[in-house]
Write an enzyme that holds these catalytic residues in place. Structure first.
Site, PDB file in Angstrom:
ATOM      1  N   SER A   1       0.845  -1.201   0.000  1.00  0.00           N
ATOM      2  CA  SER A   1       0.000   0.000   0.000  1.00  0.00           C
ATOM      3  C   SER A   1       0.872   1.240   0.000  1.00  0.00           C
ATOM      4  O   SER A   1       1.987   1.233   0.546  1.00  0.00           O
ATOM      5  CB  SER A   1      -0.875   0.016   1.251  1.00  0.00           C
ATOM      6  OG  SER A   1      -1.494   1.279   1.400  1.00  0.00           O
TER       7      SER A   1
ATOM      8  N   TYR B   1      -2.952  -0.859  10.156  1.00  0.00           N
ATOM      9  CA  TYR B   1      -3.032  -1.323   8.760  1.00  0.00           C
ATOM     10  C   TYR B   1      -1.751  -0.949   8.021  1.00  0.00           C
ATOM     11  O   TYR B   1      -1.133  -1.787   7.347  1.00  0.00           O
ATOM     12  CB  TYR B   1      -4.254  -0.694   8.083  1.00  0.00           C
ATOM     13  CG  TYR B   1      -4.311  -0.918   6.601  1.00  0.00           C
ATOM     14  CD1 TYR B   1      -4.731  -2.134   6.067  1.00  0.00           C
ATOM     15  CD2 TYR B   1      -3.926   0.086   5.703  1.00  0.00           C
ATOM     16  CE1 TYR B   1      -4.771  -2.347   4.700  1.00  0.00           C
ATOM     17  CE2 TYR B   1      -3.959  -0.115   4.331  1.00  0.00           C
ATOM     18  CZ  TYR B   1      -4.387  -1.330   3.835  1.00  0.00           C
ATOM     19  OH  TYR B   1      -4.417  -1.543   2.475  1.00  0.00           O
TER      20      TYR B   1
HETATM   21  P1  NAP Z   1     -11.683  -5.646  -0.411  1.00  0.00           P
HETATM   22  O1  NAP Z   1     -12.485  -5.168  -1.554  1.00  0.00           O
HETATM   23  O2  NAP Z   1     -12.089  -5.316   0.969  1.00  0.00           O
HETATM   24  O3  NAP Z   1     -11.534  -7.250  -0.561  1.00  0.00           O
HETATM   25  C1  NAP Z   1     -10.817  -7.937   0.424  1.00  0.00           C
HETATM   26  C2  NAP Z   1     -10.599  -9.361  -0.025  1.00  0.00           C
HETATM   27  O4  NAP Z   1      -9.815 -10.023   1.009  1.00  0.00           O
HETATM   28  C3  NAP Z   1     -11.885 -10.146  -0.168  1.00  0.00           C
HETATM   29  O5  NAP Z   1     -11.735 -11.070  -1.207  1.00  0.00           O
HETATM   30  C4  NAP Z   1     -12.002 -10.855   1.173  1.00  0.00           C
HETATM   31  O6  NAP Z   1     -12.712 -12.097   1.109  1.00  0.00           O
HETATM   32  C5  NAP Z   1     -10.550 -11.129   1.519  1.00  0.00           C
HETATM   33  N1  NAP Z   1     -10.379 -11.227   2.960  1.00  0.00           N
HETATM   34  C6  NAP Z   1     -10.545 -10.247   3.895  1.00  0.00           C
HETATM   35  N2  NAP Z   1     -10.393 -10.745   5.131  1.00  0.00           N
HETATM   36  C7  NAP Z   1     -10.117 -12.073   4.980  1.00  0.00           C
HETATM   37  C8  NAP Z   1      -9.893 -13.154   5.887  1.00  0.00           C
HETATM   38  N3  NAP Z   1      -9.939 -12.986   7.208  1.00  0.00           N
HETATM   39  N4  NAP Z   1      -9.655 -14.375   5.377  1.00  0.00           N
HETATM   40  C9  NAP Z   1      -9.639 -14.571   4.043  1.00  0.00           C
HETATM   41  N5  NAP Z   1      -9.863 -13.602   3.138  1.00  0.00           N
HETATM   42  C10 NAP Z   1     -10.108 -12.377   3.602  1.00  0.00           C
HETATM   43  O7  NAP Z   1     -10.158  -5.157  -0.516  1.00  0.00           O
HETATM   44  P2  NAP Z   1      -9.355  -4.469  -1.713  1.00  0.00           P
HETATM   45  O8  NAP Z   1      -9.527  -3.010  -1.619  1.00  0.00           O
HETATM   46  O9  NAP Z   1      -9.636  -5.161  -2.985  1.00  0.00           O
HETATM   47  O10 NAP Z   1      -7.855  -4.754  -1.248  1.00  0.00           O
HETATM   48  C11 NAP Z   1      -7.047  -5.744  -1.861  1.00  0.00           C
HETATM   49  C12 NAP Z   1      -5.606  -5.500  -1.444  1.00  0.00           C
HETATM   50  O11 NAP Z   1      -5.195  -4.191  -1.870  1.00  0.00           O
HETATM   51  C13 NAP Z   1      -5.377  -5.530   0.060  1.00  0.00           C
HETATM   52  O12 NAP Z   1      -4.126  -6.106   0.328  1.00  0.00           O
HETATM   53  C14 NAP Z   1      -5.368  -4.065   0.443  1.00  0.00           C
HETATM   54  O13 NAP Z   1      -4.655  -3.842   1.622  1.00  0.00           O
HETATM   55  C15 NAP Z   1      -4.659  -3.480  -0.760  1.00  0.00           C
HETATM   56  N6  NAP Z   1      -4.884  -2.048  -0.951  1.00  0.00           N
HETATM   57  C16 NAP Z   1      -6.126  -1.582  -1.259  1.00  0.00           C
HETATM   58  C17 NAP Z   1      -6.295  -0.206  -1.471  1.00  0.00           C
HETATM   59  C18 NAP Z   1      -7.633   0.367  -1.850  1.00  0.00           C
HETATM   60  O14 NAP Z   1      -7.730   1.598  -1.945  1.00  0.00           O
HETATM   61  N7  NAP Z   1      -8.664  -0.418  -2.063  1.00  0.00           N
HETATM   62  C19 NAP Z   1      -5.207   0.660  -1.346  1.00  0.00           C
HETATM   63  C20 NAP Z   1      -3.964   0.142  -1.027  1.00  0.00           C
HETATM   64  C21 NAP Z   1      -3.807  -1.220  -0.846  1.00  0.00           C
HETATM   65  P3  NAP Z   1     -14.341 -12.154   1.302  1.00  0.00           P
HETATM   66  O15 NAP Z   1     -14.931 -11.535   0.070  1.00  0.00           O
HETATM   67  O16 NAP Z   1     -14.655 -13.589   1.413  1.00  0.00           O
HETATM   68  O17 NAP Z   1     -14.656 -11.349   2.517  1.00  0.00           O
END
Ligand code: NAP
Length: 254
Positions: A147, A160
Site C-alpha cells: 500500500s 493497517y
Molecule cells: P476488499 O475489496 O475489501 O476485498 C478484500 C478481499 O480479502 C476479499 O476477497 C475478502 O474475502 C478477503 N479477505 C478479507 N479478510 C479475509 C480473511 N480474514 N480471510 C480470508 N480472506 C479475507 O479489498 P481491496 O480493496 O480489494 O484490497 C485488496 C488489497 O489491496 C489488500 O491487500 C489491500 O490492503 C490493498 N490495498 C487496497 C487499497 C484500496 O484503496 N482499495 C489501497 C492500497 C492497498 P471475502 O470476500 O470472502 O470477505
C-alpha cells in the site's frame, strides 16, 4: 499464444475488489486461477462467472486467514480444488492480496483489532509463502499487495499501514531467499482504488473528488489499474525484476 498458458495462479482475496481484478487479468492471460475467498462465497462465485464467461479457467476455495489453522485449511482446500481438475498440488504464481483494514487511529486501537490485522495481513501471507515452497515450480512468481500507506504517513489507519510495512520488508528478504530458484518476489502498492475497503471514504462526491485529486491523473484507481501491473510482474517479461516495491498509485502525492 497466451502468456500464462499452462500456469496455475493463486490469488488470495479474489472474491472482490483488486483481487477479483487480478484473477480476471491472470485468467485472461491463460492461467488456471485459484480464486481464494474468506467468507463471501457469493462474490467468489461471481468472480468465477466473469472469468468463465470470457473463456477463462478458474475454481474457488475458502479459507479464513484469521484462523490459527488458516494455512493448513488453505492448502487442503486448494489441493482438493486442483485434484478435482485432475491436477497435482504444484503451481506457479502466488498473489498475496487478501487483507483487512479498519484499525483506526492510535487512540481507537484495541489489542483484538491489532491481532486480527497482523494475522490476516502479515502472518497469513508469510506462512502461505512458507507452505508454497514445496509446491511452487522453479521460475515462479510471488506478488504481495502492499500500500502507499507505507511511504506516506497514514495515521488514520496506523496498524493497517504497519502491516503493509511488514509486507515490504518480507518482500525484500524473500526475493533474496528464493532468487536461486528463479522465483521473483515483488510488492505492488496501490493508492486509493474504488473497492469495498474504502467505500466509507467515498461516501460523498466531495470525498471522492478529494481522493481523486491525490493522483496526478485526478481520478481514483480501478482494480484493473493494479491488476495490469501484477499481470506484467508475473509474466516472463518481468524475469529480471525482484525485491521491488512497485508504486501503482497513479502518481499519488508526487
Ligand atoms: P476488499 O475489496 O475489501 O476485498 C478484500 C478481499 O480479502 C476479499 O476477497 C475478502 O474475502 C478477503 N479477505 C478479507 N479478510 C479475509 C480473511 N480474514 N480471510 C480470508 N480472506 C479475507 O479489498 P481491496 O480493496 O480489494 O484490497 C485488496 C488489497 O489491496 C489488500 O491487500 C489491500 O490492503 C490493498 N490495498 C487496497 C487499497 C484500496 O484503496 N482499495 C489501497 C492500497 C492497498 P471475502 O470476500 O470472502 O470477505
Amino acid at each position: 499464444m497466451s502468456p500464462l498458458a499452462g500456469r496455475t495462479a493463486i490469488v488470495t482475496g479474489a472474491s472482490r475488489g483488486i483481487g477479483r481484478g487480478i484473477a480476471e487479468r491472470l485468467a485472461r492471460d491463460g492461467a488456471l486461477v485459484a480464486v481464494h475467498y474468506g467468507s463471501n462465497e457469493k462474490a467468489a462465485l461471481e468472480t468465477l462467472e466473469i472469468i468463465r464467461e470470457r473463456g477463462g479457467r478458474a475454481f474457488a476455495f475458502r479459507a479464513d486467514l484469521e484462523e490459527p489453522d488458516a494455512v493448513d485449511t488453505f492448502y487442503a482446500a486448494l489441493d482438493a480444488g486442483l485434484a478435482e481438475l485432475g491436477q497435482g498440488p504444484e503451481f506457479d504464481i502466488l498473489v498475496n492480496n487478501a487483507a483487512t483494514s479498519g484499525s483506526g487511529r492510535l487512540h481507537q486501537l484495541t489489542s483484538e483489532v491489532f491481532d486480527r490485522l497482523v494475522a490476516v495481513n502479515v502472518k497469513a501471507p508469510l506462512f502461505l509463502v512458507q507452505g508454497s515452497l514445496g509446491r511452487m515450480r522453479d521460475g515462479g512468481r510471488i506478488v504481495n499487495i502492499s500500500s502507499a500507506a507505507t511511504k506516506h504517513a497514514f495515521p488514520d489507519s496506523l496498524t493497517y499501514a504497519m502491516t503493509k510495512g511488514a509486507i515490504d520488508t518480507m518482500t525484500l528478504a524473500l526475493a533474496k531467499e528464493l532468487g536461486p530458484r528463479g522465483i521473483t518476489v515483488n510488492a505492488v502498492a496501490p493508492g486509493y482504488v474504488a473497492t469495498d475497503m474504502n467505500a466509507r471514504r467515498r461516501a460523498t462526491p466531495e470525498a471522492c473528488a478529494a481522493l481523486a485529486a491525490l493522483s496526478v491523473f485526478n481520478r481514483i484507481g480501478t482494480p484493473a489499474d493494479i491488476a495490469d501491473v501484477v499481470g506484467f510482474l508475473v509474466s516472463d517479461d518481468a524475469r529480471w525484476i525482484t525485491g521491488q516495491y512497485v508504486d501503482a498509485t497513479g502518481g499519488t502525492s508526487l
